[in-house]
Structures are given as C-alpha cells and as structure tokens.
Design a protein around this motif. Structure first.
Motif, short mmCIF file in Angstrom:
data_model
loop_
_atom_site.label_atom_id
_atom_site.label_comp_id
_atom_site.label_asym_id
_atom_site.label_seq_id
_atom_site.Cartn_x
_atom_site.Cartn_y
_atom_site.Cartn_z
N TYR A 120 -0.04 3.83 -11.40
CA TYR A 120 0.94 2.85 -11.84
C TYR A 120 0.38 1.43 -11.71
N LEU A 121 0.94 0.53 -12.49
CA LEU A 121 0.59 -0.87 -12.36
C LEU A 121 1.00 -1.38 -10.99
N ARG A 122 0.22 -2.30 -10.48
CA ARG A 122 0.52 -2.91 -9.18
C ARG A 122 1.60 -3.97 -9.35
N GLY A 123 2.50 -4.04 -8.41
CA GLY A 123 3.55 -5.06 -8.44
C GLY A 123 3.36 -6.06 -7.33
N VAL A 124 3.63 -7.32 -7.61
CA VAL A 124 3.55 -8.37 -6.59
C VAL A 124 4.91 -9.05 -6.48
N GLY A 125 5.24 -9.47 -5.27
CA GLY A 125 6.52 -10.10 -5.04
C GLY A 125 6.63 -11.47 -5.67
N VAL A 126 7.85 -11.97 -5.73
CA VAL A 126 8.12 -13.29 -6.31
C VAL A 126 8.14 -14.33 -5.20
N ASP A 127 7.51 -15.45 -5.45
CA ASP A 127 7.46 -16.54 -4.48
C ASP A 127 8.88 -17.02 -4.15
N ARG A 171 16.23 -10.09 -4.05
CA ARG A 171 15.00 -10.82 -4.41
C ARG A 171 13.75 -10.16 -3.85
N GLU A 172 13.87 -9.55 -2.67
CA GLU A 172 12.69 -8.92 -2.08
C GLU A 172 12.31 -7.62 -2.77
N ARG A 173 13.14 -7.14 -3.69
CA ARG A 173 12.83 -5.91 -4.41
C ARG A 173 12.50 -6.16 -5.88
N ILE A 174 12.15 -7.39 -6.18
CA ILE A 174 11.71 -7.75 -7.54
C ILE A 174 10.20 -7.87 -7.55
N ARG A 175 9.57 -7.31 -8.57
CA ARG A 175 8.11 -7.30 -8.66
C ARG A 175 7.63 -7.78 -10.03
N TRP A 176 6.60 -8.61 -10.02
CA TRP A 176 5.84 -8.89 -11.23
C TRP A 176 4.81 -7.79 -11.37
N LEU A 177 4.71 -7.19 -12.53
CA LEU A 177 3.71 -6.17 -12.75
C LEU A 177 2.41 -6.79 -13.23
N VAL A 178 1.31 -6.41 -12.60
CA VAL A 178 -0.02 -6.90 -12.98
C VAL A 178 -0.56 -5.99 -14.08
N PRO A 179 -0.78 -6.49 -15.29
CA PRO A 179 -1.19 -5.64 -16.42
C PRO A 179 -2.65 -5.19 -16.32
N ASP A 180 -2.92 -4.33 -15.37
CA ASP A 180 -4.27 -3.84 -15.14
C ASP A 180 -4.55 -2.66 -16.07
#
Length: 676
Positions: free
Chosen positions: A44-51, A116-125
């Motif tokens: 799966y794509l990696r997800g990063v949290g929102v600042d 908010r802590e369960r929102i992720r930006w997906l890195v399009p790897d």
C-alpha cells in the motif's frame, strides 16, 4: 488462497505464499504484526500525518465559497458522502492548482467526523496510479493528490467500485484531488465529484490572519500591501501572504511585500542602480552569495571573483588588498555576516537568495550557461566550493523549474558522462533534488525510469541513476527507487550490477525499510522472468555477503522446522537463499556465500544454523550441497563444527520423515521401508 477480514488496524488481506509462508497486507498505519505472519504494508501507499498548524487553519480559518449550486463546496461534498440511502466513502475534488482543493479535502474529512490524527496524505510511490495500492484502514481518512497526472488509466476508474465497498466496510474515506481535464471516468465509475471554485484571495488572507495575528488584518488594506491580492490570486498565495504578515518580526510591511513578490521590485531597482562597469564585481558578489548563501566569506568572495573573471572582468591589481572592505561590499548587496563570517542574503531578507538566482536566470538568458559553467568550475576537484555541493545542487534545482530550466538537467547529464567525481556528485545531487520536486518531480522520475530501461544508457549514467535511487529518492519513494534498480539489475550487459548492489545495501541499511527492501528483492529472485530472476538472485547475494561492509543483519531464527512459525525476516532469508540456489547462474556463488556464513565468527550459531538448516532442507541432492557440508581446507574450525551440527540436524530430519518400521505402501504406490 486469499481472504479478507477486519481488524482494529484496518482491512487485512491474507494470501498463501511460497514455502507455506503467510503474507498479510494491512492498509494505513500497518499496526498489526504477528510472529508468524508478515505484514505487507509494502503493498500500500505510505500515509503521512497532517501538520497541526495546517489543521488548525483548516478548522479555524477555512473559507468555503458558494459552489455551482449555491451552497458551500464542503456542504455540497458532504451531501454527496452522506446520502441517506447510498452513502459514499470516495469523492473526487476537481479544480486547477490554486483553488484550495487540499484545504477543502481536509475540511471535508473533519466534517465527516474523521479525527485529525487519523487523516493521512498518501505518498504516490508508484509509476502509475493503481487502486489496489490505496489503503482503506478502518476509520481513517486519506487524501490522494493526482494533480501531476494529465490522465488516469482505465483500470484506476474501474477499480474504484471495489475500493468503495472496502472503504465503506472499514468506515474509511478517500478524497481524490485531480484537475478537471485529467478526471474523465465516463461510465467507468460512479464515484461522485465536486468542482471546486476558487475562493476569494482577500477572504482567505483575512481569515488566516484572524487566526494567526488578528491585530494585523488591516495590513492587507494598507500600503504597500494593498492591491497585492487580485481576483486571480491562488489560494495558496493568499495563505502565504497572511503567513508572511503574521511572521514579520519588525513590522516592516515593505519587506513583506518584497518577499511576497519574489523581491522583483527590489532587484529591478538594485540592478538599475548598479549598472555601470564598476558595479560588475558587486553583481558577481550578489550572485555568488545567492548561490552559496550561508557559506564562509572567503569561499563566497573567491567564487564571486571567478564569476567576474569568467564574464571578462579584470580583477584590480593588489589582489586581496585591493577594493573596498567586506562590510562595505555586503552593505552594497544587502547581505550580512551570520554565525561568525558566513555570508547570507536570507538572514536579513528572507527568500532573497533564491529570488536573485531566479531574477538573473529570467532577465539574462545569455547568462544561463555561464552560470552553470561557473557552478561547475567552483565545485570541481580543488574548486573553492567543492564542500558545498548540496547547497549548489538545491540552488540549481530551483532554476530547473523556470523557463529554460531543461538546460539544468541537460548539463547535469553531461557532467555525469564526462565530468570528474565532484561534477558527477553535483549532477546526482541536482537530479535528486529535481526528482523530489512537487512540480517537476513526476517528469524527472520518468526520465530516471527511461534511463534505467534503455539499452543505450551508459555505465556512468546507469550508476548515477542507482546513486539517486539510494539517496533521498529511495527514502521518500522506495517503491519507485526499487523499480528503477530492478531495471538496472536486469540489464544484460551487467554494467550497473555493482552500483545496484551498493544502492540496495544502502536502502536496506535503514531499519524501518530493511524488511520491505528484502521482500522486494526476494520477489525479484522468484520472478518467472529469467532476467529479473537472475537480477534478484544476484542482488540478494550482494545483500547477504558476509564479507560486505554493509551486511544485512541476519536474524536469530527460532529452533523450529515449521516455516509457518518463522519471523518475517526469516521467511525472506530462507526464500532468498533457496531462490539463489535454484538459479543455475547463481547457485555456485550462493553455495560459496552460504559456506562463508558457516565459517563466519561475526554471526552466532543461533543466526547461522537454523537458517542453513531451513535453506538446505530438501536440497541436499543439489550440485554443490555436498561440498558445502564437507567444507574445504579453507574452512575455519568454527565452520567445521557448525557443518557437523548442520549435517546431524539434516540427517535427523530426513530420518524422522521416513515411513515408520512396519509401514505399508502409501497412496499412489510409494515404496515404504520393508517390515521385519
């Protein structure tokens, strides 16, 4: 056999893998780990949290203009997601860059109840969008930005139907950001879309300032900031102006205006003021300080004089004794000394260094190649700025975004082919920075793919691609990096194999990536494609070479004969060794490397013996196995002892597997031991 089930961490997919190992895939946070299963978050794509700062603005300073149907765009999106009889969990927000899609996506997810802590930006790897790589972890919200794609593949649209079902079952949400021209599903999907309307820039800036610095809202209507925000101003630029106003420590509205406008007025006035022949040396100092911002004074001054001489300037007699003092020269270019004697434009005028290079690049096109040649000279072996390659690379990468910027990539390619070691390293740094850029990165990563794939690519360029993949590109986009390394490793000429092995060892040296890299290499080694299989076997052996300075850590393997209970790393070590032993082109080398493991004092018995037992189980008749178990005159005393233990274990296992005394022929007519 495959199946799916829900967990607290997300939707889990399981599949039987070779060697009776079980593969487990988890979306999102990939939190669930079991001793006997491998959690394939890699799929799966990696997800990063929102600042937190960005999320604060989303919650307290969001501007929602009326959409096409009069209601706010978020309200329109929520009406689509929360239909009484047909709720949706996937939504596309369509708009050109600058229409506030990113902020709107976050607002939609928060309104939908996603913490908010369960929102992720997906890195399009990935090299092409694939629905199966998008996670759908339970009660998480994902944002996938596809703005860099001019079109989307058909299977992406058709796959959204199944993804919608999975997301609904997991109570997850996916917001896709795309341009209207790229989003063209036709009848392939029923995923709803909302067309974004550009918010008024003035309203965005005011809302942000109300949250960040309410006492400065009136700055937006005061000179010189009045009129900076036009109707066509991008939402991101309006937010940037508000941020500059809020962060200004001196109350200097003019400085805020200059930074917001890339210091264009300031630089135009400065160059007009310093237009005489006597000013050329100060112009050279300005450009040198911009390129080498934060570098010691003696380096910047020498680099400036080299640029001055390169354009035909004549340095005054007297050398270092000639000309004005440093303070006077710094005052002339609006620079300052920081941290002792490092020179900087940005310290007093934030963003000025980058603005200078952009201004000169755009206003003086004939100077472009001169700038690149000068940067090449000062970074060459023995060059005055050879220790500051990263700073130079980042500066030149910024120029590649501008009109005529293709020249930067072209020159970098030339440096790789014909330059010395320093120029090659500078070129790698430049291409790496370009590959990570949010604007041009997609195109540069595609170019790296083409270079890795093309048969005509030189050994120097192939090695450079491997180096780029081993660096920051491999940290942010490991799947993309490994795809290019696979292409290089599969080259029939073998020219890039050493560079690939080094790159893969570098990527695997990061503990958080080690298992993922190992799994990918093992998949190469088990590929049905001969070239890929041979590349995988060779790369795996490079990873597990005990003589290497970067030996992949060998796990302590449980004392068991049941593959299903092996830890994840054990599974891949065993599969990798078996694949290498079964590949005719690699078998001899694999036996040598396995023998070296047995002889190595670097590794414990707990690391070596269970691994060797699992690898050789069922392969004792293979050519080379007997020599491995017998050893040679070069075998160490430790290795001889381990071989005796290993042989005893294998014989005991073989004996235990034979039919018991008095057995009768089994199914299919197999012979059993005779009864007495």
């Amino acid at each position: 056999m495959t199946g799916a089930r829900g967990t607290g961490a997300g939707t889990v997919q399981q599949a039987e893998a070779s060697g009776r190992a079980r593969v487990t895939q988890v979306g999102g946070d990939y939190e669930e780990h079991h001793h006997h299963r491998y959690v394939r978050g890699w799929e799966y794509l990696r997800g990063v949290g929102v600042d937190d700062h960005e999320m604060d603005l989303v919650e307290h300073a969001f501007v929602d203009p009326p959409g096409l149907y009069g209601s706010g765009q978020v309200a329109q999106a929520m009406s689509v997601l929360q239909r009484p009889h047909a709720p949706r969990h996937v939504l596309a927000l369509l708009g050109e860059a600058g229409t506030g899609r990113r902020t709107a996506a976050l607002r939609v997810l928060r309104t939908a109840g996603v913490p908010r802590e369960r929102i992720r930006w997906l890195v399009p790897d990935w090299d092409r969008p694939r629905i199966e790589q998008i996670p759908h972890s339970r009660k998480l919200g994902f944002v996938l930005d596809l703005s860099g794609y001019s079109s989307l593949p058909e299977d992406f649209y058709t796959g959204l139907a199944d993804y919608q079902k999975e997301a609904e079952a997991a109570e997850a949400f996916l917001i896709i950001l795309a341009t209207p021209s790229a989003w063209a599903p036709g009848a392939l999907t029923t995923v709803p879309s909302v067309r974004m309307v550009r918010p008024a820039a003035r309203e965005i800036a005011e809302a942000h300032l109300q949250h960040l610095a309410a006492d400065r809202v009136d700055w937006l209507t005061d000179e010189p900031l009045k009129g900076l925000l036009a109707s066509a101003t991008r939402a991101a630029d309006a937010a940037r102006l508000a941020r500059l106003v809020a962060q200004d420590e001196k109350g200097d509205k003019e400085a805020v205006k200059q930074e917001f406008t890339d210091w264009k007025d300031h630089l135009r006035d400065w160059f007009e003021k310093h237009a005489s022949g006597d000013d050329l040396r100060e112009r050279a100092l300005l450009v040198a300080t911009a390129l080498l911002d934060g570098v010691p004074a003696h380096t910047v001054l020498e680099a400036a004089d080299q640029l001055f001489a390169h354009v035909g300037g004549s340095l005054p007699a007297g050398g270092a004794l000639a000309g004005r003092d440093l303070d006077a020269r710094l005052e002339a270019i609006d620079a300052s000394a920081v941290d002792g004697e490092n020179l900087s434009l940005d310290a007093e005028h934030h963003g000025l260094a980058e603005a200078v290079l952009k201004y000169v690049w755009q206003q003086r096109p004939p100077l472009r190649r001169v700038l690149l040649e000068w940067a090449s000279r000062i970074s060459a072996p023995g060059g005055i700025a050879v220790r500051h390659l990263r700073r130079i690379a980042d500066s030149l990468a910024q120029l590649s975004l501008l009109p005529g910027g293709a020249m930067v990539q072209s020159v970098a390619s030339t440096w790789i082919e014909t330059g010395g070691a320093a120029h090659r390293q500078l070129a790698v740094e430049i291409l790496e920075a370009m590959a990570l850029d949010p604007v041009i990165g997609v195109g540069v990563r595609k170019q790296l793919y083409d270079w890795a794939h093309q048969k005509t690519t030189s050994e120097a360029l192939a090695a450079a691609v491997a180096d780029i993949c081993a660096g920051r590109l491999g940290q942010e986009y490991p799947r993309i990096a490994l795809t290019r390394l696979r292409l290089l490793a599969s080259r029939p000429d073998g020219r890039a194999h050493a560079a690939v092995a080094k790159a893969v060892r570098t990527l695997a040296a990061e503990p958080e990536q080690r298992l993922l890299v190992l799994s990918e290499i093992v998949e190469w080694a088990e590929s049905p494609d001969l070239a890929v299989r041979q590349a995988g076997a060779g790369t795996f052996l490079a990873l597990t070479d005990v003589t290497s300075d970067h030996l992949l850590p060998v796990p302590v393997t449980p004392e068991t004969t049941d593959d299903a209970t092996e830890a994840p790393a054990d599974q891949f070590f065993v599969r990798g060794w078996r694949a290498a032993l079964l590949e005719p082109a690699a078998a001899e080398k694999a036996h040598r490397h396995l023998a070296a493991l047995l002889d190595s004092a670097q590794l414990s018995d707990e690391q070596v013996l269970p691994l060797a037992t699992a690898v050789l189980r069922g392969h004792l008749t293979q050519a080379g196995a007997a020599e491995l178990l017998v050893g040679s005159a070069l075998s160490t005393d430790l290795g001889r002892r381990r071989r005796r233990v290993l042989l005893d274990r294998l014989i005991a296992e073989q004996t235990a597997s034979l039919p018991q005394h008095g057995a009768v022929p089994g199914p299919g007519g197999e012979d059993a031991l005779p009864a007495t």
